[in-house]
Motif scaffolding. Structure first.
Motif, short mmCIF file in Angstrom:
data_model
loop_
_atom_site.label_atom_id
_atom_site.label_comp_id
_atom_site.label_asym_id
_atom_site.label_seq_id
_atom_site.Cartn_x
_atom_site.Cartn_y
_atom_site.Cartn_z
N THR A 19 0.86 -1.18 0.00
CA THR A 19 0.00 0.00 0.00
C THR A 19 0.89 1.23 0.00
O THR A 19 1.74 1.39 0.88
CB THR A 19 -0.92 0.03 1.23
N TYR A 20 0.69 2.10 -0.98
CA TYR A 20 1.53 3.29 -1.12
C TYR A 20 0.63 4.52 -1.08
O TYR A 20 -0.21 4.72 -1.96
CB TYR A 20 2.30 3.23 -2.43
N ASP A 59 4.81 10.91 1.41
CA ASP A 59 4.43 9.57 0.98
C ASP A 59 4.73 8.58 2.09
O ASP A 59 5.54 8.83 2.98
CB ASP A 59 5.12 9.17 -0.32
N LYS A 60 4.03 7.47 2.06
CA LYS A 60 4.22 6.41 3.06
C LYS A 60 3.98 5.07 2.39
O LYS A 60 2.96 4.85 1.75
CB LYS A 60 3.29 6.60 4.25
N LEU A 61 4.94 4.18 2.57
CA LEU A 61 4.86 2.85 1.98
C LEU A 61 4.67 1.82 3.09
O LEU A 61 5.39 1.82 4.08
CB LEU A 61 6.16 2.55 1.22
N GLY A 103 -4.15 -3.11 15.60
CA GLY A 103 -4.47 -2.81 14.22
C GLY A 103 -3.71 -3.61 13.19
O GLY A 103 -3.79 -3.31 11.99
N GLY A 104 -2.99 -4.64 13.62
CA GLY A 104 -2.26 -5.44 12.65
C GLY A 104 -1.52 -6.56 13.33
O GLY A 104 -1.29 -6.56 14.55
N ARG A 105 -1.14 -7.51 12.53
CA ARG A 105 -0.42 -8.68 13.04
C ARG A 105 1.07 -8.39 13.13
O ARG A 105 1.63 -7.65 12.33
CB ARG A 105 -0.67 -9.85 12.10
N GLY A 106 1.73 -9.01 14.11
CA GLY A 106 3.17 -8.89 14.23
C GLY A 106 3.58 -7.58 14.88
O GLY A 106 2.78 -6.87 15.49
N SER A 126 1.83 6.08 13.21
CA SER A 126 0.88 6.63 12.24
C SER A 126 0.75 5.74 11.01
O SER A 126 0.54 6.22 9.89
CB SER A 126 1.29 8.05 11.81
N VAL A 127 0.89 4.42 11.20
CA VAL A 127 0.72 3.49 10.09
C VAL A 127 -0.75 3.09 10.00
O VAL A 127 -1.57 3.40 10.87
CB VAL A 127 1.59 2.22 10.28
N PHE A 128 -1.10 2.40 8.93
CA PHE A 128 -2.48 2.01 8.68
C PHE A 128 -2.98 1.11 9.80
O PHE A 128 -2.37 0.08 10.12
CB PHE A 128 -2.56 1.29 7.34
#
Length: 906
Positions: free
Chosen positions: A404-405, A457-459, A484-487, A493-495
Motif C-alpha cells: 500500500t503506497y 508519501d508512506k509505503l 491494528g495489525g499482526r506482528g 501513524s501506520v495504517f
C-alpha cells in the motif's frame, strides 16, 4: 624657582663678582664688557619671548583639542546611550508568564492511572518543580554555567568584563557571559541564537527585569533565584529533542530527576554546552571528560566533598544507559495501536467540541503538556498484542507481499491552498522487494512532473496474513484494547486495520441488519418459521453457504446455522429503509443509501465497515440494546490541570428493546454451542456471538461477548484475495485472548441478564398465534414451535388462536382440492396454513420427494375410473397426527426435519 629665574640669578651673581675685580684692575675693559653683556641679554630675551609665544599657541591648541575631544566623547556616549535607549524602548515589557516554556510533553495514562506513554513534538519536555529535582543536579548546572548565580541580579558584571576582553581579542561576539537568567530569557522569550550587541542588550535588560519582578512577586531574592533555576532546569536542551532534566533523566537513565545520582547529574549538566557532542549515548569519551569537568568545578566551589567527587568519578553511568535498550526494543514504533487510536479520537473531539483546526489540535496534543487518561487496560492490551505476534496461532501465508503506497501531490500551478493537494492510495501485490521498489517508482512517474511535486508519501508492505482486534467493555463503551495489525507494529501513524480498514463482514451482519430489526418491530421471534428455499432477485439468486435449502426453519436455527435465505427474507419483512435506520443507530458511519438492499443482510456493503464499529454494534446487544460510542479516553486535562475534554458523561441511545437484545443473545449462544462458532467457546464461561465469512474466504470475522467483554476480530489480506487452509484460525485467536483475560482477572461465569417481558410459549409457525390442534399437523412442516417470545408478541394476525391452519381434502393424483369425481381412495386429508390471498405458507418452492405440490385455489379436473367418488359436501377434518399413514400429515417440525438428502439443492 623656574628654570629662567635660576638662570638669571646665576648670571647676575657671576657678573657682580667679575665686574668688581675688573673695575679694580682696568676701567676701559669694563666698558667693553658691559656692552657685550647688554647685547647678550637682549638676544636671550628675544629667544625667551619667542618660546613663550610658542607655548601659548600650543596651549591654546591643546585646549581646543581637549574641548573637541570632550564634545566628541559626549556625542559618542550620547549616541551609545541613545542606541541603548532605543533598543530598550523597542523591547517589550516582560511578564513572568512570558518565561514559561510553550512546549510540554503530554502524558498518556491507562485505566489504572499508570503513565504508559508520552507524546511530544520537536521538544520532549516534562515540567517538574524544583523540589522534584535532586540538589546535586541544581548545584551542577550552577557550578558549570553560572558560578555567581546566587550573587548577581540577573547579569554578571565580572563575566561581562571578561567577555568584552575576549571579544575584543577575537573581534567577535563568541563570549556572551550569559547567566542562567539570561539563558532562560534566550530560550523562552527571545527564542533564537542570534549573537549581536542589540540582542545582548535586550537579553541583559530583560534578565534584570525578570529577577526584579520575581523578587517583588515572590517576596525575596532567594525565592526569585529558585524560580529562575526551576525554569532553567525545565528549559535546557539535552539532545534527542529532550528539553529539561526530567525528560532527559527518564530517557538516559530511566529514572526521575529526583532520583539522579551525583555522577548522573554532572553528566546531564555537561550536555548543555554542546548537546550533540556531550550526550552520553553519542560520544562516551567526550561526555565522560565533560562530566569530570563539572565534578571538578563543583569541588572547587564547595558543592561536594573530595570523597563525593571521587565516588562520582568511579561510578559507571555509561554502562547502564536505558536509552539504547529502548531504541532496540521499540524499533520503528514509539506508540502502540491503542494510543494512536486514542489520539485520533481526541483530535476529532478537539476539532468538533473546541472549534480547533486539525493543526491546532495536533499541536496541543503533542506540545500542550496534556494529561490524557485513557480507557486502555494495559494487561489486556499486552495479551491482545502477544496473540497477534504469535505466528503459531495463524495459518501460513502465501509468501506474497501486500503493498500500500500513500502519496500526496502538490499542484504548484494552483495557488489555492484548499485544493492544490491531491492524495492517492495505490495498492498492489508483489513477490519481492525489487517489485515493491519498481511499483513505487511507477506511481511517482505517473503522478509527479515539473508542476506536480511530492509532499508526503508512506509505503506499507505486509508480508503475511493480517488481522485486527478490538476489545470493549459493553457496560460503558470503553475500549480496553485494540490491535491494528499482526506482528510487530512497523512504525507510528501506520495504517490501523481496526479503525481504518473497511471490510465486508459476511454473516456477522445478519443479526444487525435483519434479525434485530425484525424481532424489535415484533415481526419475528426466535421460534418463528421462515422457509429456506431458492429465491431470485433480478439476476441475483443467493444460496446458503453449504449449498442446501432445508425448507421451513426457525429463526433460531437460521442464526446458529448461518443461513442466508432466512436472513434475506427477514430483511425484506422489515423493509430496507427500516433496516438501514437500525444500522445507523448501531453506530455505522460508512454505510450509505446504496446499502438499502437485500445484500446488506449478508454483509455485502458498498464500502464495508471497520472492526471497531462492528464490535461496538455487538457491544450494544451485549449491553441490553443501549449503544455507547467507542470511548478511548475518560478525561483530558490541560497543562494547568483544568479539564479540557470530559468523556465521563457520554451520551447514549437505545437501539433495541432489552427483550430484543436478550433474544438475540440467547440465539447467538447456540452459535457457540452447536453452530459455526464452536471453536470460540471458553471453558466455564457463557459466550454469544456470530461468525462471518465473505465469498471465496476473502474475509473472516467473529464478534462475540461474555457477560463482561465484547471482542471483535477480522482476518484477511490487505489486498483482497482468498485465504487458504485458514481452519477458523480467527476463532482460536479470539478464544486464546478472551480466555486469558477472563482467567487473569478471575472473572466467574454468570448468566446473561434476562429482562422482564419474556415468556416461553408455543406458537403457530405460520400465524405466530396460539396453536390449535391443526397447527401441529401442517403438511409442509410449518407447524408449532416453542421458544422465547415477548409477552406482547401478537404474531401476524393480532393475537388469539390460529385461524390460518385448516384441513383440506386433496386429490392425491392432481394435488388439487378433491372434486366429486375423485375416488375416496385417491384423496387425503391435509392441514395447511393458507393466508388471505390464498397462498400456502411454508410451502417450499422445490417440492421434496414424497410430497405433493398442493394447489388449494384449484379443483381437481381429472377423470377418475373405479372407486366411489368423494362426497364434496363432506367437511374437511384434520387427519390424526399420530396415525400410521405417513402421508396423512406430518409431525411437529424440529431443526433437522428437512435436513434429509432428498430435499433441496445439495
Amino acid at each position: 624657582m623656574s628654570e629662567s629665574q635660576h638662570r638669571r640669578r646665576s648670571s647676575d651673581g657671576s657678573g657682580s663678582r667679575t665686574g668688581s675685580g675688573e673695575r679694580r684692575s682696568s676701567s676701559g675693559r669694563s666698558s667693553s664688557q658691559r656692552t657685550n653683556r647688554t647685547s647678550s641679554r637682549n638676544t636671550s630675551n628675544k629667544k625667551r619671548r619667542k618660546r613663550r609665544k610658542k607655548r601659548t599657541v600650543n596651549g591654546r591648541i591643546g585646549k581646543v583639542l581637549l574641548v573637541v575631544a570632550v564634545v566628541i566623547g559626549f556625542a559618542v556616549a550620547g549616541a551609545v546611550l541613545g542606541t541603548v535607549f532605543g533598543i530598550l524602548q523597542s523591547t517589550d515589557m516582560l511578564n513572568t508568564s512570558d518565561v514559561m516554556p510553550d512546549s510540554y510533553t503530554s502524558v498518556i495514562y491507562d485505566a489504572d492511572g499508570e503513565a504508559v506513554d508520552k507524546l511530544h513534538g520537536s521538544e520532549n519536555r516534562e515540567y517538574v518543580k524544583l523540589s522534584a529535582i535532586t540538589k546535586n543536579m541544581q548545584n551542577a548546572v550552577v557550578a558549570i554555567e553560572d558560578a555567581r548565580f546566587y550573587e548577581h541580579n540577573g547579569i554578571d558584571m565580572r563575566g561581562i568584563m571578561r567577555a568584552m576582553v575576549e571579544n575584543l581579542k577575537t573581534m567577535s561576539f563568541s563570549q556572551g557571559a550569559s547567566t542562567l537568567t539570561q539563558q532562560v530569557i534566550k530560550n523562552d522569550v527571545l527564542g533564537d541564537n542570534e549573537k549581536s550587541i542589540t540582542r545582548k542588550i535586550k537579553e541583559q535588560y530583560l534578565a534584570v527585569s525578570l529577577e526584579n519582578a520575581l523578587e517583588k512577586q515572590l517576596g525575596s531574592k532567594e525565592e526569585a533565584k529558585k524560580y529562575v533555576l526551576e525554569l532553567y532546569l525545565n528549559t535546557i536542551a539535552l539532545h534527542h529533542g529532550l528539553h529539561g532534566v526530567e525528560s532527559a533523566s527518564q530517557y538516559y537513565f530511566g529514572k526521575h530527576a529526583s532520583e539522579l545520582t551525583l555522577a548522573e547529574s554532572a553528566c546531564l549538566a555537561g550536555i548543555t554546552k554542546n548537546p550533540s557532542k556531550y550526550a552520553p549515548d553519542v560520544n562516551e569519551e567526550e561526555s565522560r571528560n565533560r562530566q569530570l569537568t563539572v565534578l571538578k568545578k563543583m569541588l572547587e566551589l564547595g558543592y561536594i566533598t573530595q570523597e563525593e567527587h571521587d565516588a562520582a568519578m568511579a561510578e559507571d553511568i555509561f554502562g547502564h544507559l536505558v536509552c539504547k535498550e529502548k531504541q532496540e526494543e521499540e524499533g520503528n514504533a514509539k506508540h502502540n495501536w491503542f494510543v494512536e487510536a486514542a489520539v485520533q479520537q481526541i483530535k476529532q473531539d478537539l476539532v468538533e467540541k473546541k472549534s480547533m483546526t486539525e493543526a491546532q489540535a495536533s499541536n496541543l496534543i503533542y506540545s500542550g503538556g496534556l494529561q490524557i487518561h485513557t480507557t486502555m487496560d494495559s494487561s489486556m492490551q499486552e495479551t491482545a498484542e502477544a496473540a497477534m505476534k504469535n505466528d503459531n496461532l495463524f495459518p501460513a501465508g502465501d509468501g506474497s507481499l501486500d503493498v500500500t503506497y500513500l502519496i500526496s501531490v502538490l499542484d504548484t500551478e494552483n495557488p489555492d491552498e484548499s485544493s492544490n493537494q491531491s492524495h492517492y492510495e495505490k495498492k498492489t501485490t508483489a513477490t519481492s522487494q525489487a517489485e515493491v521498489d519498481a511499483f513505487v517508482e511507477s506511481v511517482k512517474a505517473e503522478l509527479l512532473d515539473d508542476t506536480h511535486t511530492l509532499v508526503l508519501d508512506k509505503l506499507t508492505v505486509s508480508k503475511s496474513l493480517q488481522a485486527s482486534m478490538v476489545i470493549m467493555d459493553q457496560s460503558n463503551g470503553e475500549v480496553k484494547a485494540l490491535v491494528g495489525g499482526r506482528g510487530e507494529k512497523p512504525g507510528d501513524s501506520v495504517f490501523n486495520r481496526a479503525t481504518q480498514a473497511l471490510r465486508q463482514q459476511g454473516s456477522a451482519m445478519k443479526p444487525l441488519a435483519a434479525y434485530a430489526p425484525a424481532i424489535d418491530t415484533g415481526l419475528l421471534m426466535p421460534g418463528s418459521i421462515i422457509v429456506d428455499e431458492p429465491v431470485t432477485f433480478g439476476s441475483w439468486s443467493p444460496k446458503n453457504w453449504d449449498g442446501k435449502f432445508i425448507g421451513p426453519t426457525t429463526v433460531r436455527k437460521g442464526i446458529w446455522h448461518s443461513m442466508n435465505i432466512l436472513a434475506i427474507k427477514a430483511f425484506n419483512m422489515v423493509g430496507a429503509d427500516t433496516a438501514y435506520q437500525y444500522l445507523l443507530d448501531f453506530g455505522f458511519t460508512t454505510i450509505d443509501e446504496r446499502d438499502k438492499a437485500a445484500t446488506t443482510a449478508l454483509g455485502g456493503l458498498t464500502q464495508g465497515v471497520s472492526t471497531l464499529e462492528m464490535t461496538a454494534a455487538y457491544a450494544t446487544i451485549a449491553n441490553g440494546g443501549t449503544y455507547y460510542e467507542p470511548m478511548f479516553y475518560t478525561v483530558v486535562y490541560d497543562h494547568d490541570g483544568n479539564v479540557l475534554l470530559d468523556n465521563s458523561d457520554q451520551e447514549t441511545h437505545r437501539v433495541l428493546k432489552e427483550t430484543t437484545a436478550f433474544l438475540l443473545t440467547d440465539m447467538m449462544r447456540d452459535v457457540i454451542t452447536k453452530g459455526t462458532g464452536t471453536q470460540a467457546a471458553i471453558s466455564g464461561m457463557n459466550v454469544a456471538g456470530k461468525t462471518g465469512t465473505t465469498n471465496d474466504t476473502v474475509d473472516q470475522t467473529f464478534y462475540g461477548y461474555t457477560p463482561y467483554y465484547t471482542t471483535g476480530i477480522w482476518m484477511g489480506y490487505d489486498t483482497q484475495k482468498e485465504m487458504k487452509n485458514v481452519n477458523n484460525a480467527h476463532l482460536k485467536i479470539w478464544r486464546t485472548v478472551m480466555s486469558e483475560i477472563h482467567s487473569d482477572q478471575g472473572l466467574k461465569n454468570k448468566e446473561f441478564e434476562k429482562p422482564d417481558g419474556l415468556t416461553t410459549r408455543s406458537c403457530c409457525a405460520a400465524s405466530g398465534m396460539t396453536p390449535t390442534d391443526l397447527c401441529s399437523s401442517d403438511y409442509y412442516g410449518y407447524g408449532v414451535t416453542s421458544d422465547y417470545v415477548t409477552t406482547d408478541f401478537k404474531g401476524g394476525s393480532g393475537g388469539g388462536s390460529c385461524t390460518m391452519h385448516k384441513s383440506y381434502t386433496i386429490c392425491r393424483e392432481s394435488g388439487k382440492i378433491a372434486s366429486s369425481n375423485c375416488p375416496a381412495d385417491s384423496t387425503m386429508q391435509v392441514v395447511l396454513a393458507v393466508d388471505s390471498s390464498g397462498n400456502i405458507k411454508g410451502k417450499p418452492t422445490t417440492i421434496p420427494d414424497g410430497k405433493l405440490d398442493i394447489k388449494v385455489n384449484e379443483t381437481c379436473d381429472l377423470s377418475h375410473t373405479g372407486g366411489p367418488a368423494t362426497d364434496p359436501e363432506q367437511p374437511a377434518t384434520p387427519s390424526d397426527p399420530d396415525g400410521s399413514d405417513s402421508n396423512d400429515g406430518v409431525q411437529i417440525p424440529d431443526d433437522e426435519l428437512w435436513g434429509g438428502g432428498d430435499f433441496g439443492i445439495q
